[in-house]
Design an enzyme around this catalytic site. Sequence first.
Site: not given
Lengths: 360, 326
Positions: B60, B129
């Site tokens: 990321e 999440h």
Amino acid sequence: MSHQTTTVAHFDIPYFCYLDPEANVLQPLPAFATDPVMLNKIYRMMLLMRIFDKKAITLQRTGKLGTYPSTLGQEAIAVGIGAAMQEADILCPYYREYGAQFWRGVKMEEIFLYWGGDERGNAFANNKHDLPICVPIASQTLHAVGIATALKLQKKKQAVLVALGDGATSRGDFYEAMNVAGVWELPVVFVINNNQWAISLPREKQTKAQTLAQKAIAAGIEGWQVDGDDIFAVKETIEKALVKARNGQGATVIEAITYRMGDHTTADDASRYRKPEELVTHEKHDPLKRLKKYMISNGWWDESKEQELMKELTAEVEKAVETFDAIAMPAPETMFDYLYETLPSAYSAQRASVMKGDKE
Amino acid sequence: MTAITLVEAVAQALAYELAHDEKVVIFGQDIGANGGVFRATQGLQARFGEERVRDTPLAENMIAGLAVGMAIGGMKPVAEIQFMDFICASIDQILSHGSRIRNRTRGRLSCPMVIRTPSGGGIRAPEHHSDSMEALFSQIPGLRVVIPSSPSRAYGLLLAAIRDPDPVIFMEPKRIYRLVKEEVPDNGEALPLDVCFVLREGKDITLVTWGAMVHETLQVAQKLSAQGIEAEVIDVATAKPLDMDTILQSVEKTGRCVVIQEANPTCSLSSEIIAQLAEKGLTSLMAPPMRVTGYDTVMPLYRLEKLFIPSEQRIMNAVKNVLEYA
């Protein structure tokens, strides 16, 4: 229990050196090494960098600059980068590449201005596309692969060169950047200034890896090691890697081995963690002395030329200091004026407030 | 024209910009052949090719740094971070570089990038999440933080974000990715950034919210209307920079305000709204403003997540409290 194994992969890290510390020629030299005009240009820039560095430290001691990172002893890497790159290539420096930046049009007063606490030092009047000095370690390696991707997408035949230190090779950014440079075959060259020290951490405590160059292998790209005090080796290998990049043959990692003769920055005191004997050994590797000796032995240089050049460059640096001194304080509201292309109205009251300052 | 969901509106906006601006490149994890784990990039690689719709290696921070570099290098990168929770690995690149390269270089370089990321809870997702981090990014000078709450606003705001000359964090509330369908004409018309949208006019109370919480808030407003109470509902849409003027004007009219958010309350966007309301709108208020928020705890795994996310009942309770204040 014993197992029979076969070798499934094999890797080498080549080492490049043309001039030993005594300036003995070890192997056939690249063409530019016998071109007195080019040598003059290179030596001039290395000497300018050294005079600039000394001046910057003085300016810091007298309060005109803030913290400043010295480049003493590492001139061959910066100047090698500058001399090897083409104008259209893009440089992503960290903070010890002044010689490369000067070569590429950045003014001395701009570097003074930056370390003197003024963003205008990154505005680069004569260089529109290089990145500014990058303080967060190794983060610039990712910008380099991003720019390289943009160049590749735009089908431009330019390369990106990113410089980093030995400490930076421990960061994820560097590994992530090499990985994507490998898998996307990006036109990028990583140059590691391995000056043996990351502030107080010596090279051998930074990584167990035998070389820093071999970190490239895991990313599927070539890793080369060079004598970073031999300007011929530095310039030649960087040039090769840049040509390779521009020709679409992918990325290269070059580990240039040198030594940080000074403190990490002016805020550091290396005597707290480094033995003075080390400096004595490494003085012998001085990249300027090595090139000078080579030039003298070929009859292209002598002490009177040296003195003349010293005088000329000292005057140039002094002139840059004068220009820097004459630059007025930035207007307070400029801290808002480059935040967005157009400042959102949500912040106009704060901008007005900073313009008012401490007035009642 | 068929009605589409919010996630389909995202894909429609991406396709429009890819077709109309050759500088636009989209990339991220699994966004190519797979079309993204939520299908926000469905069909785009087949249509626009692997160069412009590219799968990245899994990192990321690299994705964010790559976007910064590509933007500096003359492209308009639109990167996807698969779940907002994983954006933490990208913070250095967003905060230290993307948001400030224009300022650092006095405008010589700039970073017109968009980082899209699904945010928030409520879909029975695994651990890590479900977070909402608009406040974290609203702290960063030089950024824009944009959060759509409907298919048409997803389309119009994403177009605006991609065309914006500065970096934008585009949070997509995944709980409402497929909640409602709307007809969204694919006409390339962007919506304005930096402004709130008044979704429902009313004179009795102002309900300020954004993202997925817009839906529960509108439900509450409808129920209030049946009781003769008209709530004004404001969708903040751009968390940073915050359009406080629209909120202040509304509160001037209603005198009462409740701010509803899914994120934790401390130092959050609702804190900022209430602080500015105190500074600039105190004399308009007939009751202390209230907040309905997630809690100052970790977003629980999905057995308890619905207790964390403000319910219609919790919103209704706060509204009643504010309305009944003398």
